[in-house]
Design a protein around this motif. Structure first.
Motif, PDB file in Angstrom:
ATOM      1  N   LEU A 195     -42.467 -30.658   7.010  1.00  0.00           N
ATOM      2  CA  LEU A 195     -44.063 -30.527   7.395  1.00  0.00           C
ATOM      3  C   LEU A 195     -44.487 -31.880   7.383  1.00  0.00           C
ATOM      4  O   LEU A 195     -45.662 -32.180   8.076  1.00  0.00           O
ATOM      5  CB  LEU A 195     -44.739 -29.575   6.813  1.00  0.00           C
ATOM      6  N   GLN A 196     -44.346 -32.748   6.795  1.00  0.00           N
ATOM      7  CA  GLN A 196     -44.697 -34.042   6.357  1.00  0.00           C
ATOM      8  C   GLN A 196     -44.858 -34.914   7.903  1.00  0.00           C
ATOM      9  O   GLN A 196     -43.977 -34.931   8.443  1.00  0.00           O
ATOM     10  CB  GLN A 196     -43.992 -35.102   5.367  1.00  0.00           C
ATOM     11  N   GLY A 197     -45.926 -35.534   7.860  1.00  0.00           N
ATOM     12  CA  GLY A 197     -46.118 -36.456   9.196  1.00  0.00           C
ATOM     13  C   GLY A 197     -46.122 -35.712  10.453  1.00  0.00           C
ATOM     14  O   GLY A 197     -46.216 -36.188  11.533  1.00  0.00           O
ATOM     15  N   ILE A 198     -46.332 -34.482  10.217  1.00  0.00           N
ATOM     16  CA  ILE A 198     -46.720 -33.727  11.737  1.00  0.00           C
ATOM     17  C   ILE A 198     -48.178 -34.101  12.298  1.00  0.00           C
ATOM     18  O   ILE A 198     -49.003 -33.835  11.080  1.00  0.00           O
ATOM     19  CB  ILE A 198     -46.450 -32.227  11.682  1.00  0.00           C
ATOM     20  N   ARG A 249     -51.589 -34.167  13.441  1.00  0.00           N
ATOM     21  CA  ARG A 249     -52.918 -33.165  13.325  1.00  0.00           C
ATOM     22  C   ARG A 249     -52.775 -32.323  14.388  1.00  0.00           C
ATOM     23  O   ARG A 249     -53.257 -32.768  15.620  1.00  0.00           O
ATOM     24  CB  ARG A 249     -54.305 -33.884  13.220  1.00  0.00           C
ATOM     25  N   GLU A 298     -50.715 -26.195  15.046  1.00  0.00           N
ATOM     26  CA  GLU A 298     -51.885 -25.193  15.496  1.00  0.00           C
ATOM     27  C   GLU A 298     -51.673 -24.922  16.940  1.00  0.00           C
ATOM     28  O   GLU A 298     -52.053 -23.803  17.266  1.00  0.00           O
ATOM     29  CB  GLU A 298     -53.324 -25.473  15.227  1.00  0.00           C
ATOM     30  N   LEU A 320     -50.508 -19.980   7.386  1.00  0.00           N
ATOM     31  CA  LEU A 320     -51.606 -20.576   6.640  1.00  0.00           C
ATOM     32  C   LEU A 320     -52.532 -20.530   7.783  1.00  0.00           C
ATOM     33  O   LEU A 320     -53.807 -20.726   7.442  1.00  0.00           O
ATOM     34  CB  LEU A 320     -51.420 -22.021   6.009  1.00  0.00           C
ATOM     35  N   LEU A 380     -56.213 -19.338   1.804  1.00  0.00           N
ATOM     36  CA  LEU A 380     -56.016 -20.522   3.005  1.00  0.00           C
ATOM     37  C   LEU A 380     -56.291 -19.636   4.270  1.00  0.00           C
ATOM     38  O   LEU A 380     -56.595 -20.323   5.378  1.00  0.00           O
ATOM     39  CB  LEU A 380     -54.736 -21.044   2.914  1.00  0.00           C
ATOM     40  N   ARG A 431     -60.196 -24.408  11.521  1.00  0.00           N
ATOM     41  CA  ARG A 431     -59.473 -25.637  11.778  1.00  0.00           C
ATOM     42  C   ARG A 431     -60.057 -26.989  11.259  1.00  0.00           C
ATOM     43  O   ARG A 431     -60.927 -27.279  11.537  1.00  0.00           O
ATOM     44  CB  ARG A 431     -59.361 -25.621  13.339  1.00  0.00           C
ATOM     45  N   GLY A 432     -58.985 -27.648  10.884  1.00  0.00           N
ATOM     46  CA  GLY A 432     -59.492 -29.136  10.496  1.00  0.00           C
ATOM     47  C   GLY A 432     -60.290 -29.463   9.342  1.00  0.00           C
ATOM     48  O   GLY A 432     -60.126 -30.580   8.993  1.00  0.00           O
ATOM     49  N   GLU A 444     -58.431 -30.790   6.478  1.00  0.00           N
ATOM     50  CA  GLU A 444     -58.030 -32.154   6.714  1.00  0.00           C
ATOM     51  C   GLU A 444     -59.102 -33.099   6.538  1.00  0.00           C
ATOM     52  O   GLU A 444     -58.891 -34.293   6.089  1.00  0.00           O
ATOM     53  CB  GLU A 444     -57.314 -32.421   8.313  1.00  0.00           C
ATOM     54  N   ARG A 466     -50.844 -27.057  -3.013  1.00  0.00           N
ATOM     55  CA  ARG A 466     -49.564 -27.181  -1.953  1.00  0.00           C
ATOM     56  C   ARG A 466     -50.031 -27.254  -0.650  1.00  0.00           C
ATOM     57  O   ARG A 466     -49.316 -28.046   0.178  1.00  0.00           O
ATOM     58  CB  ARG A 466     -48.967 -25.755  -2.553  1.00  0.00           C
ATOM     59  N   HIS A 504     -50.859 -30.892   0.566  1.00  0.00           N
ATOM     60  CA  HIS A 504     -49.491 -31.621   0.308  1.00  0.00           C
ATOM     61  C   HIS A 504     -48.810 -31.478   1.962  1.00  0.00           C
ATOM     62  O   HIS A 504     -48.154 -32.491   2.081  1.00  0.00           O
ATOM     63  CB  HIS A 504     -48.544 -31.176  -0.532  1.00  0.00           C
ATOM     64  N   LEU A 505     -49.086 -30.682   2.596  1.00  0.00           N
ATOM     65  CA  LEU A 505     -48.612 -30.535   3.956  1.00  0.00           C
ATOM     66  C   LEU A 505     -49.056 -31.581   4.922  1.00  0.00           C
ATOM     67  O   LEU A 505     -48.659 -31.777   6.253  1.00  0.00           O
ATOM     68  CB  LEU A 505     -48.730 -28.968   4.227  1.00  0.00           C
ATOM     69  N   PHE A 506     -50.520 -32.082   4.534  1.00  0.00           N
ATOM     70  CA  PHE A 506     -51.029 -32.837   5.583  1.00  0.00           C
ATOM     71  C   PHE A 506     -50.667 -34.107   5.512  1.00  0.00           C
ATOM     72  O   PHE A 506     -50.240 -34.563   4.413  1.00  0.00           O
ATOM     73  CB  PHE A 506     -52.432 -32.904   5.488  1.00  0.00           C
ATOM     74  N   PRO A 507     -50.553 -34.943   6.454  1.00  0.00           N
ATOM     75  CA  PRO A 507     -50.195 -36.333   6.557  1.00  0.00           C
ATOM     76  C   PRO A 507     -51.240 -37.148   5.640  1.00  0.00           C
ATOM     77  O   PRO A 507     -52.091 -36.681   5.567  1.00  0.00           O
ATOM     78  CB  PRO A 507     -50.466 -36.676   8.160  1.00  0.00           C
ATOM     79  N   LYS A 517     -53.739 -39.789   4.191  1.00  0.00           N
ATOM     80  CA  LYS A 517     -55.213 -40.159   5.026  1.00  0.00           C
ATOM     81  C   LYS A 517     -55.281 -41.611   5.129  1.00  0.00           C
ATOM     82  O   LYS A 517     -54.620 -42.424   4.428  1.00  0.00           O
ATOM     83  CB  LYS A 517     -56.381 -39.617   3.948  1.00  0.00           C
TER      84      LYS A 517
END
Lengths: 363, 363
Positions: A217-220, A222, A226, A257, B217, B222-223, B226, B253, B256-259, B261
């Motif tokens: 999931l890393q690097g997907i 933004r 969705e 999520l 969650l 949306r967003g 992030e 957790r 952690h899934l987000f790219p 910043k």
């Protein structure tokens, strides 16, 4: 005359008989005229409606042209095709280079044509004006589909900006539908905002992935997850099968999520191999389920209406901005004011007002 | 004259002595004049710069006014304050009703003023024109902070649209900073796109949550996650502590899934109780770490510059659209074309072009 002025050389040749005409002049002129004479808009329209691929290709070339005469003709053709369009399903496919997009589309498209579908494959790649058509440029990766008479493959239009490329692709969809293609696949490599553009012109959005180092999931990008109605993990063959199944679990958990979609569709995660063809029919089943659900609830038509309105407004808004920002006086004034804002000499709002007042004066 | 024309009634009264003047006329006129005489822009500027709260409040009222004269004066004041502004940190706080936003800001703000900070609390609530200021309207929930002379609380400006409300808040920030407030808190309840608006005017964005039914969650907009630089789980007191800690794990957790910043900042999740004050100082430490990092890397200034540019362009783009869509001819033509597009009589692009041509003619 100059040919008479012979060089004084040791190598000379006697004047022989004059060479005969290779064919008669009137025949040549006839061919020249025919080439010069482009088919009219109504000729192209009836060609398209009868499923003539040459007419379709020519009309698309008019859409892609920057010549204003071509634009007017293209508009006429689109108008003539509109009432015969829209009877299709539109599927968007995205995935970064390396996930096997071409191989997947080859396998998926061939599966569809064998099931009796007529498949058009288009692309949105705003980078193609620089890289000269990276996507679909290499048609050799779609050997079977290229030869398939129920498939039509067209590389991305090139253009300076995504808006232009997206518009051309969207108009091309109309022509392809009028030509009888019932399944439109739009692929994008995801440069800039191109996924969003593709998402807003398709009914179903498919994200193609491969299993990687375990942290899928890393690097997907933004928002990309969705937008997805399905995530397909490709290259699930040989030693990769176990990893692909793990990735499937992880994506499923992540999708959970997100808030429920307006379509009431719960996005699916599947694995497949474009090489062994394993999982391809399951993907089609998923897509069919989606269309069954959304046509029943009316979401299908609702979304298409929204997309049409969106493109109308978007075109207007983009044009309004272009008219403003391309004014020579505005260009220099904008640069000055950007600096002034940065130096806290003027507030962003006062600067904006100043520019707008200048623009109003120019009419 | 008309008072001389007496009614013939049985109830009469003899003319008595004339009633005495309650005070002298010149004194009354002096008061009236003073009330009529508003302080000048330069008087307000010097008032603000010397930290006078009355001057600050009056200037903000001018910013919020719809009177064009007031707008001109407000612009002058903003211009005078600009060079003295920007020396602050700006923190955005969002959270749905029920998470205890007011109580949290009361606790957090009081913590800051006790640490020697000057705190201004503003709000962006585009719904307030309907609900007449739901946010911060009930200042009684910030009893302590309201009385605190190092705190300044101002409810959301009201306005028809988010753009207008956001602009007014953004200009108010400038005045507050010029008045010496070094910590600006902007709260929003997250109506429409208001979080995005607040996010684009602050340095640090804090999402306030409470632990719920275990599936924390679900339903987060949306967003929003992030955008968060920190997620604070409030009401972590009594029986709630265990649940709050579980929520903390879950959010960590998910984050952690987000790219990563652009700021290189890894968003933090903490728990706190605005009632027991547990965890408040940790939040401040987190925020301080963020500012240390981003000021060192230059991201802090870079982001502020970007925000300024964004607001300038955004104001221009919004105004261009308003000018277009508010034209009476465009309004009716737009409705017609929306229907035509829906009936596939015209393509979205052709419809857009038609409207733009009409607009051009109107100049």
């Amino acid at each position: 005359m100059s040919s008479l002025k012979k060089q004084s050389s040791s190598l000379t040749e006697k004047a022989g008989i004059s060479s005969p005409e290779i064919t008669n002049v009137s025949a040549i002129n006839q061919i020249k005229n025919k080439r010069r004479q482009q088919p009219s808009a109504s000729e192209l329209i009836s060609g398209i409606l009868s499923g003539n691929i040459t007419a379709l290709s020519r009309a698309i070339t008019l859409i892609e042209s920057t010549n204003p005469d071509h634009a007017a003709k293209a508009d006429e053709i689109i108008k003539g095709c509109l009432l015969h369009a829209n009877k299709s399903i539109r599927i968007g496919i995205t995935g970064v280079p390396g996930v096997g997009k071409s191989t997947f589309i080859e396998a998926f498209g061939t599966y569809l044509t064998q099931a009796g579908k007529k498949v058009a494959v288009l692309a949105v790649d705003p980078s193609s004006s620089i890289s000269h058509g990276s996507i679909l440029g290499d048609k050799t990766r779609m050997e079977e589909l290229v030869k398939d008479e129920n498939a039509f493959i067209r590389p991305s239009a090139s253009g300076e900006n995504l808006g232009g490329v997206a518009r051309k692709t969207r108009e091309t969809i109309i022509l392809c539908e009028a030509a009888g293609f019932d399944t439109i696949i739009i692929e994008t490599v995801g440069v800039g905002q191109s996924e969003t553009a593709v998402h807003s012109m398709v009914d179903f959005f498919l994200l193609l992935k491969i299993s990687g180092a375990g942290d899928e999931l890393q690097g997907i990008k933004r928002g990309i997850m969705e937008m997805a109605d399905a995530i397909v993990i490709n290259k699930a063959d040989g030693d990769n099968i176990k990893k692909a199944n793990q990735a499937k679990l992880e994506f499923n958990r992540a999708l959970h999520l997100f808030p429920p979609k307006k379509s009431n569709w719960q996005p699916k995660v599947t694995t497949c191999s474009a090489i062994t063809k394993e999982g391809i029919s399951e993907i089609w089943n998923t897509i069919s389920d989606y269309f069954e659900l959304t046509k029943e609830t009316g979401f299908f038509q609702e979304k298409r209406n929204e997309q049409n309105q969106f493109w109308m407004m978007e075109t207007i808004n983009e044009q309004l901005k272009q008219n403003f920002y391309n004014q020579p006086e505005i260009i220099s004034l904008l640069e000055q004011n950007k600096k002034a804002v940065q130096n806290n000499e003027i507030s962003p709002f006062a600067a904006a007002q100043l520019l707008l007042n200048q623009y109003k004066k120019s009419f």
